[in-house]
Design a protein around this motif. Structure first.
Motif, PDB file in Angstrom:
ATOM      1  N   UNK A   1       9.899   5.908  -7.664  1.00  0.00           N
ATOM      2  CA  UNK A   1       8.489   5.671  -7.399  1.00  0.00           C
ATOM      3  C   UNK A   1       8.278   4.200  -7.045  1.00  0.00           C
ATOM      4  N   UNK A   2       7.244   3.918  -6.251  1.00  0.00           N
ATOM      5  CA  UNK A   2       7.019   2.534  -5.819  1.00  0.00           C
ATOM      6  C   UNK A   2       7.070   1.512  -6.957  1.00  0.00           C
ATOM      7  N   UNK A   3       6.446   1.871  -8.090  1.00  0.00           N
ATOM      8  CA  UNK A   3       6.370   0.901  -9.190  1.00  0.00           C
ATOM      9  C   UNK A   3       7.751   0.544  -9.737  1.00  0.00           C
ATOM     10  N   UNK A   4       8.752   1.331  -9.392  1.00  0.00           N
ATOM     11  CA  UNK A   4      10.107   1.051  -9.886  1.00  0.00           C
ATOM     12  C   UNK A   4      10.889   0.148  -8.945  1.00  0.00           C
ATOM     13  N   UNK A   5      10.247  -0.299  -7.873  1.00  0.00           N
ATOM     14  CA  UNK A   5      10.947  -1.127  -6.887  1.00  0.00           C
ATOM     15  C   UNK A   5      10.407  -2.557  -6.915  1.00  0.00           C
TER      16      UNK A   5
ATOM     17  N   UNK B   1       9.696  -2.570  -1.855  1.00  0.00           N
ATOM     18  CA  UNK B   1       8.475  -1.812  -1.524  1.00  0.00           C
ATOM     19  C   UNK B   1       8.064  -2.064  -0.079  1.00  0.00           C
TER      20      UNK B   1
ATOM     21  N   UNK C   1       0.805  -1.226   0.000  1.00  0.00           N
ATOM     22  CA  UNK C   1       0.000   0.000   0.000  1.00  0.00           C
ATOM     23  C   UNK C   1       0.832   1.267   0.000  1.00  0.00           C
ATOM     24  N   UNK C   2       1.920   1.266  -0.762  1.00  0.00           N
ATOM     25  CA  UNK C   2       2.641   2.523  -0.954  1.00  0.00           C
ATOM     26  C   UNK C   2       1.798   3.400  -1.871  1.00  0.00           C
ATOM     27  N   UNK C   3       1.992   4.715  -1.768  1.00  0.00           N
ATOM     28  CA  UNK C   3       1.232   5.636  -2.598  1.00  0.00           C
ATOM     29  C   UNK C   3       1.943   5.767  -3.939  1.00  0.00           C
ATOM     30  N   UNK C   4       1.300   5.354  -5.026  1.00  0.00           N
ATOM     31  CA  UNK C   4       2.002   5.201  -6.307  1.00  0.00           C
ATOM     32  C   UNK C   4       2.458   6.521  -6.912  1.00  0.00           C
ATOM     33  N   UNK C   5       1.775   7.608  -6.561  1.00  0.00           N
ATOM     34  CA  UNK C   5       2.079   8.888  -7.189  1.00  0.00           C
ATOM     35  C   UNK C   5       3.115   9.683  -6.421  1.00  0.00           C
ATOM     36  N   UNK C   6       3.639   9.090  -5.357  1.00  0.00           N
ATOM     37  CA  UNK C   6       4.661   9.783  -4.576  1.00  0.00           C
ATOM     38  C   UNK C   6       5.955   8.991  -4.631  1.00  0.00           C
TER      39      UNK C   6
ATOM     40  N   UNK D   1       8.284   3.843   6.131  1.00  0.00           N
ATOM     41  CA  UNK D   1       7.235   4.863   6.173  1.00  0.00           C
ATOM     42  C   UNK D   1       6.518   4.848   7.520  1.00  0.00           C
TER      43      UNK D   1
ATOM     44  N   UNK E   1      -6.964  -0.362   0.314  1.00  0.00           N
ATOM     45  CA  UNK E   1      -5.694  -0.432   1.046  1.00  0.00           C
ATOM     46  C   UNK E   1      -4.964   0.909   1.076  1.00  0.00           C
ATOM     47  N   UNK E   2      -5.129   1.714   0.029  1.00  0.00           N
ATOM     48  CA  UNK E   2      -4.503   3.029  -0.014  1.00  0.00           C
ATOM     49  C   UNK E   2      -5.071   3.921   1.082  1.00  0.00           C
TER      50      UNK E   2
ATOM     51  N   UNK F   1      -3.980   2.654   4.496  1.00  0.00           N
ATOM     52  CA  UNK F   1      -2.589   2.998   4.790  1.00  0.00           C
ATOM     53  C   UNK F   1      -2.511   4.439   5.282  1.00  0.00           C
TER      54      UNK F   1
ATOM     55  N   UNK G   1       4.992  12.350   4.125  1.00  0.00           N
ATOM     56  CA  UNK G   1       3.616  12.876   4.162  1.00  0.00           C
ATOM     57  C   UNK G   1       3.036  12.919   5.582  1.00  0.00           C
TER      58      UNK G   1
ATOM     59  N   UNK H   1      -5.173  12.294  -6.691  1.00  0.00           N
ATOM     60  CA  UNK H   1      -4.360  12.293  -7.916  1.00  0.00           C
ATOM     61  C   UNK H   1      -4.489  10.975  -8.684  1.00  0.00           C
TER      62      UNK H   1
ATOM     63  N   UNK I   1       3.683   9.565 -13.396  1.00  0.00           N
ATOM     64  CA  UNK I   1       4.423   8.673 -12.505  1.00  0.00           C
ATOM     65  C   UNK I   1       4.225   7.228 -12.956  1.00  0.00           C
ATOM     66  N   UNK I   2       5.258   6.424 -12.785  1.00  0.00           N
ATOM     67  CA  UNK I   2       5.151   5.054 -13.302  1.00  0.00           C
ATOM     68  C   UNK I   2       4.202   4.211 -12.462  1.00  0.00           C
ATOM     69  N   UNK I   3       3.447   3.352 -13.122  1.00  0.00           N
ATOM     70  CA  UNK I   3       2.639   2.368 -12.394  1.00  0.00           C
ATOM     71  C   UNK I   3       2.957   0.996 -12.956  1.00  0.00           C
ATOM     72  N   UNK I   4       2.677   0.001 -12.142  1.00  0.00           N
ATOM     73  CA  UNK I   4       2.981  -1.371 -12.553  1.00  0.00           C
ATOM     74  C   UNK I   4       2.017  -1.808 -13.635  1.00  0.00           C
TER      75      UNK I   4
END
Ligand SMILES: Nc1ncnc2c1ncn2[C@@H]1O[C@H](COP(=O)(O)OP(=O)(O)OP(=O)(O)O)[C@@H](O)[C@H]1O
Ligand SMILES: [Mg+2]
Lengths: 253, 222
Positions: A143-147, A152, A97-102, A159, B119-120, B123, A110, B141, B219-222
């Protein structure tokens, strides 16, 4: 992280807690005490109420009966109590549940900025400290998606630590990970335990439980059926459900 | 067919037509801004704990989506003065465009918000953030990103809808074109020209949205 101060009162108390989802009785007369600095592993078959139980501790779920006290604050559904408790309780989820846009760093700053009122420089300093600690400092700008999943989850741990919580709740933190990444997350948790963090972990990683837990709590059908030191629990489980459960777990591993 | 094309009036009216384009873009951008604000605010109220607010938002959306824009703009134009608010045509058009676009934006953005994994939110709450902060910093966003194509489409639509504001003589391209046509009777040339101008403006707005998307949603997403 400073060691937990020596205080006699338990950090978490659950007394006679009952919880229903509609008609479904998810927790039945749960009593738990977690001392400061103690590490608890919570296990049991799927659907036994493990997630429900730890989610009551930070009031992601409300209970209908019983008393929950965290760090002296009685969770009475009042917004003030809920806020106060959440400030002291960190949580790590199965799905990160990391925030994908951060970025990783923004994920970590945050809440300290919005909740603890730190300014950006302070929050970033704290974040970098904990990112280093979970050995992921060099990924702060990603960004999270890069890990990877393991990375993550370590960020998710960092966090939560950035809020400098008094207790950390883990809900199956390694079950969504590829096998080769489980160890890096468990090692991070072991490190945290060594530093004196109070921890309540839902996990089926029995190696971790043996190594870290002060107590293993076994539950089934919303009830706590057994509570014992890990050696005792693994060598000589008392309850037949616990025996069956351990048999299944060991067969899988 | 002995209609001879004469672009003279269009050419001499070109400066006015371009100013009309500026007027249209102004209506479009301010209307969109208002619509976005109404859209986001509406989504918050639509799912608030207060039943009266939820019903208010639902009624507003139903009202707007099931009545013609031309009627809405006349209504705003003639109803506001009755409650003591006197606006000239252009601000009236902005209000009407914002209300109309806002109602559609509520439905679109709400879809985006609902697509966010719970879950977002958990969190965020577990970190001690309040519900409003969770919405503002965590949900909004990614939610907008999820519905960005529909939102862009809706806002292009809003840009084209500005031409209906000519009915109350707001300052925009179609009004300017009507004036030129009234004086010259060169309907085909005038409306042919503004057709192309609208096409160009749609394209500009689309590009602007693409740029904004690069800036905020890349921003990248999976
Ligand atoms: N929001 C909900 N609404 C209704 N029932 C729920 C809800 N959440 C959980 N339950 C039910 O409560 C019971 C306990 O769920 P919980 O998630 O706490 O189990 P668990 O021990 O964590 O299981 P797992 O090992 O599969 O994660 C399950 O039977 C589940 O179906
Ligand atoms: Mg669970």
């Amino acid at each position: 992280m400073p060691a937990q101060p020596e205080r006699a009162d338990p950090l978490i108390t659950m007394e006679g807690v009952d919880k229903w989802y509609g008609e479904f009785h998810a927790l039945r007369g749960v009593n738990i005490e977690v001392r400061r600095g103690e590490k608890i592993v919570l296990c049991g078959p799927s659907g036994s109420g493990k997630s429900t139980l730890i989610r009551c501790i930070n009031h992601l779920e409300a209970v209908q009966k019983g008393r929950i006290v965290v760090d002296g604050i009685s969770l009475d559904d009042s917004a003030r109590a809920v806020d106060a408790v959440r400030r002291e309780v960190g949580m790590v989820f199965q799905s990160f549940n990391l925030f994908p846009h951060m970025t990783v760093l923004q994920n970590c700053t945050l809440a300290p900025m919005r909740v603890r009122g730190l300014n950006q420089a302070e929050a970033e300093a704290t974040a970098r400290k904990y990112l280093e600690r979970v050995r992921i400092g060099e990924q702060a700008a990603k960004y999270p998606a890069q890990l990877s999943g393991g990375q993550q989850q370590r960020v998710a741990i960092a966090r939560a630590l950035c809020m400098e919580p008094k207790v950390m709740l883990f809900d199956e933190p390694t079950s969504a990970l590829d096998p080769e990444m489980v160890k890096e997350v468990l090692d991070t948790m072991i490190g945290l335990a060594r530093d004196g963090m109070t921890m309540v972990c839902v996990t089926h990683e029995m190696g971790f439980a043996r190594q870290v837990a002060d107590r293993v709590i076994f539950m089934a059908d919303g009830e706590i059926l057994e509570e014992a030191a890990p050696e005792t629990f693994f060598k000589n489980p008392q309850h037949p459900r616990a025996r069956t459960f351990l048999g299944e777990i060991l067969a899988h591993h | 067919m002995n209609y001879t094309l004469d672009f003279g009036p269009v050419i001499s009216g070109l400066p006015d037509l371009l100013k009309g384009c500026a007027g249209t873009l102004f209506l479009a951008v301010t209307g969109m801004t208002l619509a976005l604000a109404i859209g986001i605010g509406g989504v918050v109220l639509r799912d608030s704990n207060v039943k009266a607010l939820r019903i208010l938002v639902i009624s507003f959306v139903e009202l707007i989506r099931n009545t013609p824009f031309l009627v809405q703009i006349y209504f705003v134009f003639f109803a506001l003065p009755l409650v003591g608010i006197r606006l000239s045509p252009t601000p009236t058009a902005i209000v009407a465009l914002g209300l109309n676009g806002g109602a559609y934006a509520i439905e679109i953005i709400r879809g985006g918000v609902q697509s966010i994994h719970k879950g977002q939110i958990e969190a965020g709450l577990a970190l001690g953030l309040h519900k409003t902060d969770v919405f503002r910093f965590i949900v909004l966003r990614p939610a907008l990103r999820a519905v960005y194509p529909s939102l862009t489409g809706q806002f292009i639509m809003l840009t084209l809808t500005t031409s209906i504001a000519s009915a109350i003589a707001a300052y925009e391209l179609t009004s300017v074109a009507k004036l030129i046509e009234n004086e010259s009777f060169r309907s085909f040339e005038v409306y042919g020209t503004i057709t192309l101008l609208y096409l160009a403006m749609s394209w500009i707005i689309m590009k602007a949205f693409a740029v904004l998307s690069m800036r905020y949603f890349s921003y990248p997403v999976k």
